[in-house]
Design an enzyme around this catalytic site. Structure first.
Site, PDB file in Angstrom:
ATOM      1  N   TRP A 112      10.032  68.212  -5.032  1.00  0.00           N
ATOM      2  CA  TRP A 112      11.354  68.062  -5.634  1.00  0.00           C
ATOM      3  C   TRP A 112      12.475  68.377  -4.650  1.00  0.00           C
ATOM      4  O   TRP A 112      13.481  67.662  -4.582  1.00  0.00           O
ATOM      5  CB  TRP A 112      11.487  68.890  -6.901  1.00  0.00           C
ATOM      6  N   ASP A 188      18.371  73.719  -7.933  1.00  0.00           N
ATOM      7  CA  ASP A 188      17.669  72.935  -8.952  1.00  0.00           C
ATOM      8  C   ASP A 188      16.778  73.906  -9.713  1.00  0.00           C
ATOM      9  O   ASP A 188      15.768  74.371  -9.196  1.00  0.00           O
ATOM     10  CB  ASP A 188      16.847  71.831  -8.275  1.00  0.00           C
ATOM     11  N   LYS A 212      12.025  70.585 -19.617  1.00  0.00           N
ATOM     12  CA  LYS A 212      11.034  71.617 -19.326  1.00  0.00           C
ATOM     13  C   LYS A 212      11.285  72.855 -20.200  1.00  0.00           C
ATOM     14  O   LYS A 212      10.456  73.204 -21.017  1.00  0.00           O
ATOM     15  CB  LYS A 212      11.065  72.010 -17.840  1.00  0.00           C
TER      16      LYS A 212
HETATM   17  C1  LIG Z   1      11.258  67.507 -13.512  1.00  0.00           C
HETATM   18  C2  LIG Z   1      12.030  67.921 -12.325  1.00  0.00           C
HETATM   19  C3  LIG Z   1      12.977  67.079 -11.707  1.00  0.00           C
HETATM   20  C4  LIG Z   1      13.230  65.660 -12.180  1.00  0.00           C
HETATM   21  O1  LIG Z   1      13.783  65.634 -13.427  1.00  0.00           O
HETATM   22  P1  LIG Z   1      14.274  64.256 -14.105  1.00  0.00           P
HETATM   23  O2  LIG Z   1      15.002  64.766 -15.296  1.00  0.00           O
HETATM   24  O3  LIG Z   1      13.049  63.464 -14.435  1.00  0.00           O
HETATM   25  O4  LIG Z   1      15.153  63.561 -13.144  1.00  0.00           O
HETATM   26  C5  LIG Z   1      13.674  67.562 -10.638  1.00  0.00           C
HETATM   27  N1  LIG Z   1      13.480  68.810 -10.169  1.00  0.00           N
HETATM   28  C6  LIG Z   1      12.566  69.635 -10.714  1.00  0.00           C
HETATM   29  C7  LIG Z   1      12.385  70.998 -10.141  1.00  0.00           C
HETATM   30  C8  LIG Z   1      11.825  69.219 -11.814  1.00  0.00           C
HETATM   31  O5  LIG Z   1      10.924  70.044 -12.361  1.00  0.00           O
END
Ligand SMILES: *Cc1c(COP(=O)(O)O)cnc(C)c1O
Length: 377
Positions: A112, A188, A212
């Site tokens: 990511w 993030d 999540k």
């Molecule tokens: C799931 C995730 C993403 C991507 O998320 P989307 O909503 O599908 O764009 C980005 N960073 C992390 C750490 C994630 O767990």
């Protein structure tokens, strides 16, 4: 909400270890069901309301104030409820923070964070790696002294929890240029937000996709310090603009109304049923400790991550004999333990233990693993 909503396995709901979209608290879904057809006597669903209606604005504002309370978000931070997934923030962050020049600096620790870097680089070039765990195969995050920013750093971006690798920071990095001056720290936090208390004042920007630990897909929460709102590039799409989103109360256009409402129910559940993020933290630690202990106690299962950086939310593990993977997945599913297949880039298994995954699910998984080992080890 009912106290037992997050308790044992309900007759119709199996244990769901999906990495995302992930499990939601049963108590939240029960409340949404009860309010689905007729929200508080209005004769319509939240899904069918105008986002400008007083009743909907009250739902949206309550969600924000509960989130502010849970994370103790200081008054000089804006909270935005936007769309496009965390992936859209990979682009929105550089658009919002690179208006005064400088380079985006990144700590890369897996898939990511590398995607975030690649998007900033694709848009504006010149993205820079300030530290990386690539050399150790992403099994331990860089130590604080190894994070070296460039003289022209505009911000430092990192991914607090690598959802696929199962690698989590054990500290909040310092975002300082070599001359000692501060730059905004951007995080993030998609897969670990709300898993425990957090000092929001250390950050310039936090963003998290909802699917999540917040609610259903379709919503992204952005928390941004208000002095950063004037650093945007002029060529930015207006829907990316933190300033414009803030000015419009996150309603430049139609927001993801139902996802926002459900996120609000999750925030209420965290406050009222769980007792806040301190209590959530203790439960999450206990859940993760239990599963890692089971993995470590056996030669049949293993997890490669350095103990200090093992993710509490996403626990990847492999079987010593990968020929048993298919059987493990089929039998676990038959036992009501869903979505244990590892990410396609990693293989093996992954158990995601987000807030809504009850301790009873971890107990059931650990019991199943011991039984499976006994029969196949
Ligand atoms: C799931 C995730 C993403 C991507 O998320 P989307 O909503 O599908 O764009 C980005 N960073 C992390 C750490 C994630 O767990």
């Amino acid at each position: 909400m009912s106290k037992n909503g997050n308790g044992g396995l309900s007759p119709i709901r199996h244990h769901n270890f999906c990495a995302g979209p992930a499990a939601l608290p049963t108590a939240v879904l029960e409340r949404a069901r009860d309010e689905l057809l007729d929200y508080h006597g209005l004769g319509l669903s939240v899904m069918e309301m105008s986002h400008r209606a007083a009743e909907y604005v009250a739902i949206a504002e309550k969600a924000e104030s509960d989130l502010r309370e849970l994370l103790a978000i200081p008054a000089n931070y804006k909270v935005l409820f936007t769309q496009g997934g965390a992936t859209q923030q990979f682009a929105a962050v550089p658009f919002n923070l690179l208006g005064a020049g400088g380079r985006a600096n990144f700590v890369t620790t897996g898939i990511w964070s590398n995607k975030a870097l690649a998007e900033a680089d694709h848009l504006f070039g010149d993205s820079r790696v300030a530290a990386s765990s690539e050399a150790n195969g992403h099994v331990a995050v860089p130590r604080p002294r190894d994070i070296v920013l460039s003289d022209d750093a505009a911000y430092l971006h990192y991914t607090a929890n690598e959802t696929i690798g199962g690698l989590e920071f054990d500290y909040i990095p310092d975002a300082r240029r070599p001359d000692g001056s501060d730059v905004p720290l951007v995080c993030d936090l998609s897969s670990s937000i709300l898993s425990g208390p957090l000092d929001v004042s250390k950050f310039g920007v936090i963003y998290a996709g909802a699917q999540k630990n917040i609610g259903p897909a379709g919503l992204v929460v952005v928390i941004v310090r208000d002095d950063l709102l004037d650093r945007a590039r002029d060529d930015m799409p207006s829907l990316f603009s933190y300033q414009a989103l803030s000015d419009a109360g996150s309603m430049i256009n139609t927001p993801a109304t139902y996802s926002w409402y459900l996120a609000g129910l999750v925030f209420e559940w965290l406050k009222d049923d769980i007792g806040g993020l301190g209590a959530m933290d203790i439960i999450n630690q206990r859940k993760a400790d239990k599963l890692y202990a089971a993995i470590d106690a056996s030669d049949f299962y293993s997890n490669p991550i350095a103990p200090l950086n093992r993710s509490r939310m996403n626990v990847p593990f492999v079987l010593a004999d990968s020929r048993l993977d298919k059987r493990f997945l089929a039998e676990s599913e038959a036992a009501g333990l869903l979505n244990l297949k590892g990410h396609r880039s990693v293989g093996g298994m992954r158990a995601s233990l987000y807030n809504a995954v009850p301790e009873a699910a971890v107990n059931a998984l650990v019991d199943f693993m011991a039984d499976f080992e006994q029969r196949n080890g």
